[in-house]
Design a protein around this motif. Structure first.
Motif: not given
Length: 399
Positions: A357-366, A397-399, A339-341
């Motif tokens: 990380l780039e759009q929400a400035e939140v770091a998570v591990v894939p 971000l995912f709304a 899906r496009s975000w």
């Protein structure tokens, strides 16, 4: 041009720790002025309890801690670990079968190095901690992934293990509570897996580093308590890092049968010798001193666990099982892929983590760091304010 054989192929093949890599990137962005919130590192945000720090302060001033001590650990600490193991894992073991290591990670490495020969297979339930497969390969072994998804609460079955077993199977990695999922095997599930390992002569390396961090009245029953006969073919790995907010003190340990421990002790005598005596004195205080601070931290993790599960579950396309241990959530985010975000269409969770990380400035591990793509790991061992703000950013971000 440097020769491709300039360093050993075994070392060249090691994958960088994904969790530390993401955390380092997040810290670099924060240092550059970006308001990044990181869910990457499995590290409590609390200070080490005061009585532990005081014990270390006293140890710094005592000259007896300035010299080499036994490579396998201070006798007083090995005794304290044996007492803790009886109390929490139900295993009576002499201190001579305890080795104190530089963190749980060294204990994991030494366990595999002690047990595996070239080509031996190690059954590795997935999702798994990112270090396990690399340490298995460093020992000459072959990691064999056995995957259990969200529909199984990320817990493998005896049937899956049996289907993966071959004549080369030497050991099983058993982790409850789990990093990265927070899953806790029930006593019945633990016993069934233990009986299977006993029947087939499969060694078990059981990582119990999170055993004191459980919630909802759940207890992480040790596999050697569920199946006492299995102790003859089990190595337990543990440490003070998570329960006592002592990640930087670097004190872990391994426990096992006398012959395996003797071999591991020989390895450690050449590899690192003794752990810092000051850190060992601190660990004695952690294990034998008051436990109220550990309980307060666990209660805080419990509160954060419920907050993050509720927040992530409110996002369309995210399935977030409720973990019963450790301090991680492992949501299934396959519903967000394709899906496009913000003009980007991620097809893997590597791409999704970069987008976040780039759009929400939140770091998570894939999820690719722990097994198949389609999942993310988020640690909730961070402050309440950051936890809530990070979830709010994801929801926007995912709304």
């Amino acid at each position: 041009m440097p020769s491709p054989h300039r360093i050993s192929s075994r070392i060249a093949a090691i994958a960088e720790s994904a969790t530390l890599k993401v955390d380092a990137k997040a810290k670099a962005l924060k240092a550059a002025g970006r308001p990044v919130i990181s869910y990457a590192a499995g590290e409590p945000d609390f200070a080490t309890p005061a009585h532990i720090v005081e014990a270390a302060s006293a140890a710094v001033l005592d000259p007896k801690n300035y010299r080499y001590t036994p490579a396998a650990g201070l006798p007083e600490l090995r005794e304290a670990i044996a007492a803790k193991t009886l109390r929490d894992s139900g295993l009576a073991v002499p201190a001579s079968q305890v080795i104190v290591t530089n963190g749980g990670k060294q204990a994991v490495y030494q366990a595999f190095a002690t047990l595996l020969d070239d080509g031996d297979e190690a059954l590795l339930p997935a999702p798994y901690w990112t270090t396990y497969p690399e340490a298995i390969k460093l020992a000459g072994g072959v990691p064999v992934e056995v995957f259990a998804g969200a529909g199984q609460e990320y817990k493998v079955t005896v049937e899956q293990l049996e289907a993966a077993r071959t004549e080369r199977t030497k050991l099983l990695v058993f982790v409850s509570p789990s990093n990265p999922t927070g899953a806790v095997y029930t006593p019945a599930e633990t016993e069934a897996i233990g009986r299977w390992a006993l029947e087939h002569g499969v060694w078990v390396v059981s990582d119990e580093i999170y055993q004191n961090l459980t919630y909802d009245g759940v207890t992480a029953v040790s596999i050697v308590q569920a199946v006492p006969e299995l102790a003859a073919q089990t190595i337990l790995v543990n440490g003070v890092a998570k329960t006592y907010a002592m990640t930087g003190w670097r004190v872990g340990w391994m426990i096992g049968p006398a012959d395996a421990i003797a071999g591991a002790a020989n390895l450690q005598s050449h590899l690192s010798s003794n752990v810092s005596n000051v850190s060992q004195r601190a660990a004695i205080a952690a294990l034998t001193g008051p436990q109220e601070s550990a309980s307060v931290m666990r209660d805080a993790f419990d509160r954060r666990r419920r907050l993050i599960v509720a927040g992530l579950s409110a996002i369309d396309g995210v399935i977030c099982p409720t973990p019963h241990g450790a301090f991680y959530v492992y949501p299934d985010v396959r519903g967000l892929l394709g899906r496009s975000w913000g003009g980007v269409t991620p097809t893997t969770t590597l791409e999704l983590a970069d987008l976040i990380l780039e759009q929400a400035e939140v770091a998570v591990v894939p999820g690719e760091a722990f097994g198949p793509s389609g999942y993310l790991r988020l640690s909730y061992a961070l402050g309440d304010d950051d936890l809530l703000e990070g979830v709010a950013r994801l929801q926007r971000l995912f709304a």
